[in-house]
Design an enzyme around this catalytic site. Structure first.
Site, PDB file in Angstrom:
ATOM      1  N   SER A   2      12.063  -0.403  -6.487  1.00 15.51           N
ATOM      2  CA  SER A   2      11.304  -0.766  -5.289  1.00 15.51           C
ATOM      3  C   SER A   2      10.023  -1.480  -5.707  1.00 15.51           C
ATOM      4  O   SER A   2      10.084  -2.536  -6.321  1.00 15.51           O
ATOM      5  CB  SER A   2      11.019   0.490  -4.457  1.00 15.51           C
ATOM      6  OG  SER A   2      10.396   0.155  -3.237  1.00 15.51           O
ATOM      7  N   THR A   3       8.850  -0.889  -5.444  1.00 14.87           N
ATOM      8  CA  THR A   3       7.578  -1.538  -5.763  1.00 14.87           C
ATOM      9  C   THR A   3       7.484  -1.865  -7.253  1.00 14.87           C
ATOM     10  O   THR A   3       7.662  -0.995  -8.096  1.00 14.87           O
ATOM     11  CB  THR A   3       6.400  -0.617  -5.386  1.00 14.87           C
ATOM     12  OG1 THR A   3       6.660  -0.031  -4.119  1.00 14.87           O
ATOM     13  CG2 THR A   3       5.093  -1.382  -5.355  1.00 14.87           C
TER      14      THR A   3
ATOM     15  N   HIS B  14      14.447  -2.754  -3.029  1.00 12.50           N
ATOM     16  CA  HIS B  14      13.972  -2.689  -1.646  1.00 12.50           C
ATOM     17  C   HIS B  14      13.264  -3.998  -1.280  1.00 12.50           C
ATOM     18  O   HIS B  14      12.196  -4.305  -1.799  1.00 12.50           O
ATOM     19  CB  HIS B  14      12.978  -1.534  -1.460  1.00 12.50           C
ATOM     20  CG  HIS B  14      13.601  -0.185  -1.626  1.00 12.50           C
ATOM     21  ND1 HIS B  14      12.867   0.945  -1.906  1.00 12.50           N
ATOM     22  CD2 HIS B  14      14.895   0.223  -1.550  1.00 12.50           C
ATOM     23  CE1 HIS B  14      13.685   1.993  -1.992  1.00 12.50           C
ATOM     24  NE2 HIS B  14      14.908   1.569  -1.781  1.00 12.50           N
TER      25      HIS B  14
ATOM     26  N   MET C   4       8.008   3.198  -5.098  1.00 14.52           N
ATOM     27  CA  MET C   4       7.469   4.275  -4.265  1.00 14.52           C
ATOM     28  C   MET C   4       8.601   5.145  -3.753  1.00 14.52           C
ATOM     29  O   MET C   4       9.708   4.662  -3.522  1.00 14.52           O
ATOM     30  CB  MET C   4       6.748   3.687  -3.047  1.00 14.52           C
ATOM     31  CG  MET C   4       5.313   3.299  -3.292  1.00 14.52           C
ATOM     32  SD  MET C   4       4.438   3.017  -1.729  1.00 14.52           S
ATOM     33  CE  MET C   4       5.181   1.529  -1.122  1.00 14.52           C
TER      34      MET C   4
ATOM     35  N   ASP D 264      13.931   7.390  -3.400  1.00 17.81           N
ATOM     36  CA  ASP D 264      15.277   6.840  -3.231  1.00 17.81           C
ATOM     37  C   ASP D 264      16.011   6.813  -4.575  1.00 17.81           C
ATOM     38  O   ASP D 264      15.453   6.397  -5.586  1.00 17.81           O
ATOM     39  CB  ASP D 264      15.183   5.430  -2.654  1.00 17.81           C
ATOM     40  CG  ASP D 264      16.523   4.904  -2.148  1.00 17.81           C
ATOM     41  OD1 ASP D 264      17.438   5.718  -1.922  1.00 17.81           O
ATOM     42  OD2 ASP D 264      16.643   3.675  -1.975  1.00 17.81           O
TER      43      ASP D 264
END
Length: 358
Positions: free
Chosen positions: A178-179, A205, A298, A301
């Site tokens: 993600s991030t 993401h 973050m 998941d």
């Protein structure tokens, strides 16, 4: 309270973004700037903890401004981008140059409906404000490479190979992030050899419209082929498939072949695509050994999906280390399951993957 500098050429957008950010007790807007040059001067003078930076600006655009910020006065940056093809390409480039994250404007440069993404913007700016700037500016270039094109950022010792694992099984590689993911993916995918005897499926993401730009950019950098996943396509070894933004991506087996299945089911824990959904789909495929990799991001998941993977079949799990993660949430959550086999610095992950490709 974290200090924010808002950079946008539109006075309306500067006012709106400032109002959104100051609505939380965690952020204080200490200044505004109307272009890149103004931004650099104010970063040096005001020393904000985080900057929001519009991609499209006159005089000095967001990409040129970001490049100079990272060189002259590094600070965590969240980009604001339009969802045009050009905007998506520029945003992916910004992630590569060191932007922590981005927020896609709902409708063009002047978004009258920006309130739709208020919560997302606040969450991402708060998260970026906590990022150690040294992790953004640290060179992610591998220092050495062997014949397979795999190197290491910080360690050179030979990793042990588990000779009893997956000896007779075909392999698949599953990656969730993600991030900070675009830069991490660049590091991992460019470190894998062209003749990779497994397909890779990646969930990053991202909203719709950005994953194709990411796939195209990575394809131009890696030895393996990288593309945005398409519904029904058969997976091929040596190819990485990036889950399209806004849809879940599953791996299914049909007639002895692996294929991609895209679906618009409800988001899982706020995410679509979801790493958990990808991992859970792969857990149902019996005769493949799986290498699951959880990179910076973050949230949590991927952890539930990792549990499902480990319950069924042969699985090895690798998590990115705290030392190199932009945000340690997803790997930390995966490690907490006590099902991760290796915790590696980002530059060591390609080599770690290859020790399981025996």
């Amino acid at each position: 309270m974290k200090k924010v500098l808002v950079v946008d050429d539109s006075a309306f957008m500067r006012k709106l973004i400032s109002e959104f950010l100051t609505s939380t007790k965690q952020l204080e807007v200490i200044g505004i700037a109307r272009n890149g040059e103004d931004a650099i001067a104010k970063i040096k003078r005001l020393r904000p903890d985080v900057v929001t930076l519009d991609v499209e600006m006159p005089k000095m655009n967001g990409i040129d401004a970001l490049r100079r910020i990272m060189e002259e006065c590094p600070v965590p940056v969240v980009m604001l981008s339009s969802t045009t093809i050009e905007g998506a390409d520029e945003t992916v480039k910004a992630m590569e140059l060191g932007a922590v994250d981005f927020v896609a404007k709902p409708s063009g440069t002047i978004s009258l409906d920006l309130h739709k993404i208020q919560d997302e913007m606040v969450e991402k700016v708060v998260a970026a404000s906590k990022v150690n700037v040294a992790k953004i500016t640290r060179g992610f270039q591998r220092e050495s490479a062997n014949d397979a094109g795999i190197g290491s950022v910080e360690r050179t010792e030979k990793l042990p190979v588990d000779r009893t694992w997956g000896v007779n099984s075909p392999k698949m590689i599953l990656i969730g992030t993600s991030t900070g993911g675009p830069r991490a993916l660049q590091n991992v995918l460019t470190g894998l050899p062209r003749q990779l005897d497994a397909p890779i499926v990646v969930v990053q993401h991202m909203p719709p419209g950005f994953t194709r730009s990411l796939a195209n950019r990575l394809d131009g950098q890696a030895s393996i082929h990288v593309k945005e996943a398409e519904h029904g396509e058969i997976l091929e070894n040596g190819t990485a498939y990036i889950a399209p933004g806004g849809v879940h991506t599953k791996v299914v087996e049909t007639g002895g072949q692996l294929s991609i299945q895209l679906s618009k089911e409800e988001p899982k824990n706020g995410h679509r695509p979801s790493v958990d959904i990808l991992f859970e789909s792969a857990s149902l495929i019996r005769n493949y050994a799986k290498i699951a990799v959880v990179l910076t991001g973050m949230g949590a998941d991927g952890s539930d999906g990792l549990v499902k993977l480990k319950e069924q079949g042969e699985v090895k799990a690798i998590a990115e280390s705290r030392e190199t993660c932009i945000v340690f949430g997803m790997p930390k959550s995966a490690i907490a399951t006590e099902l991760v086999d290796r915790v590696e610095h980002i530059g060591d992950i390609p080599r770690s993957i290859m020790t399981y490709m025996v």
